[in-house]
Enzyme design. Structure first.
Site, PDB file in Angstrom:
ATOM      1  N   HIS A 206       1.544  -1.138   0.207  1.00 43.19           N
ATOM      2  CA  HIS A 206      -0.423  -0.129   0.287  1.00 43.19           C
ATOM      3  C   HIS A 206       1.105   1.107   0.215  1.00 43.19           C
ATOM      4  O   HIS A 206       0.653   2.093  -1.252  1.00 43.19           O
ATOM      5  CB  HIS A 206      -1.090   0.232   1.053  1.00 43.19           C
ATOM      6  CG  HIS A 206      -1.884  -0.721   1.185  1.00 43.19           C
ATOM      7  ND1 HIS A 206      -2.047  -1.981   0.995  1.00 43.19           N
ATOM      8  CD2 HIS A 206      -3.565  -0.389   1.054  1.00 43.19           C
ATOM      9  CE1 HIS A 206      -3.203  -2.906   1.275  1.00 43.19           C
ATOM     10  NE2 HIS A 206      -4.965  -1.922   0.629  1.00 43.19           N
ATOM     11  N   HIS A 248       1.162  -3.554   9.684  1.00 41.13           N
ATOM     12  CA  HIS A 248       2.994  -3.602   9.200  1.00 41.13           C
ATOM     13  C   HIS A 248       3.852  -2.696   9.356  1.00 41.13           C
ATOM     14  O   HIS A 248       3.053  -2.384  11.488  1.00 41.13           O
ATOM     15  CB  HIS A 248       2.983  -2.557   7.785  1.00 41.13           C
ATOM     16  CG  HIS A 248       2.563  -2.908   6.483  1.00 41.13           C
ATOM     17  ND1 HIS A 248       3.131  -4.354   5.411  1.00 41.13           N
ATOM     18  CD2 HIS A 248       1.484  -3.089   5.992  1.00 41.13           C
ATOM     19  CE1 HIS A 248       2.586  -5.165   4.490  1.00 41.13           C
ATOM     20  NE2 HIS A 248       1.436  -4.201   4.532  1.00 41.13           N
TER      21      HIS A 248
END
Length: 285
Positions: A206, A248
């Protein structure tokens, strides 16, 4: 006059460290001093066979001194070699410390990892931002704009954006498959449309997509100043949502932004000209 049958104190006592003086008193004899020839044979043999005394004499010999002087040059080389060996351990310790800080900070910032978290009420909004940076909506939207565009310039821009998105998917998948870093332990695997490599964390796809698309839109679309600010704000929120949702670690997002920034340069290098575009569209037709 003493009798010849009288034994000396050293022989009668059986102790090698005691001697007698002329006035009949016992005195201690030094083991490190050499004995005279009048000493008993068993004392001379024991002193010569003492390991400590033998090593001391060997270290004081001229041959040993010359050998030590000749090994001085090789000693510096050994010191340099030891310094070279210490460097990898230093880098390993530094890297381990940075990774520990990364894990600690990522866990502290994962405030939307689940509904019971401190910012659990903001989780639906973060998931919406997550979907806005997903690859499938971007690929579908770019392909739709490509076939609906009437101008050649618009088709050229959309085609190169589509190629850039495909390039991003390939490069991120390769890096994830090579690094194989697991996602944070507090992450919930409820992501939108995941694939096999999505179980790995490094780098954030992303973040790479947000950085590349943000640069692409700012460079090739004519946008007003408020819209340009919104593009930058959207890219930053996409990266921030990855950490807040626990998807993440911080280093995954930071490296993803850096990777996406340079991916745009690669797209510019591989830019398809209008002539190439017409040839491709002619073959498709």
């Amino acid at each position: 006059m003493p009798s010849p049958k009288t034994k000396s104190p050293a022989r009668s006592g059986g102790s090698p460290v005691l001697g007698s003086s002329n006035n009949g008193r016992y005195e201690f004899m030094s083991l490190t001093k050499p004995m005279n020839r009048s000493s008993p044979p068993h004392l001379i043999q024991r002193q010569g066979s003492d390991p400590a005394t033998a090593r001391l004499r060997a270290s004081e010999s001229p041959t040993r001194r010359r050998g030590s002087n000749s090994s001085t040059g090789s000693g510096s080389g050994l010191q340099e070699e030891d310094g070279i060996r210490l460097n990898p351990s230093f880098f390993r310790v530094a890297l381990s410390s940075l990774l520990a800080i990364d894990l600690w900070l990522s866990k502290r910032l994962g405030v939307c990892a689940c509904e019971d978290s401190s910012w659990g009420s903001v989780r639906p909004l973060m998931k919406l931002i997550e979907i806005s940076g997903h690859g499938i909506p971007w690929l579908v939207g770019t392909a739709y704009c490509l076939f609906k565009s009437d101008s050649a310039a618009g088709q050229e821009v959309m085609l190169n954006l589509f190629m850039g998105l495909l390039l991003d998917l390939i490069l991120v998948g390769i890096v994830k498959a090579v690094v194989r870093r697991r996602r944070p332990a507090h992450n919930r695997m409820d992501m939108f449309a995941t694939f096999s490599v999505d179980r790995y964390s490094f780098p954030s796809g992303h973040a790479t997509r947000a950085a590349m698309c943000g640069r692409f839109l700012l460079a090739h679309l004519v946008l007003a100043a408020p819209l340009r600010v919104l593009v930058l704000l959207w890219a930053g929120l996409v990266g921030l949502s990855r950490v807040l949702l626990g998807r993440h670690n911080v280093t995954d997002v930071m490296f993803g932004f850096w990777m996406g920034y340079w991916q745009y340069n690669l797209v510019e290098m591989l830019w398809l000209s209008p002539q190439t575009l017409q040839g491709i569209l002619g073959q498709l037709a």
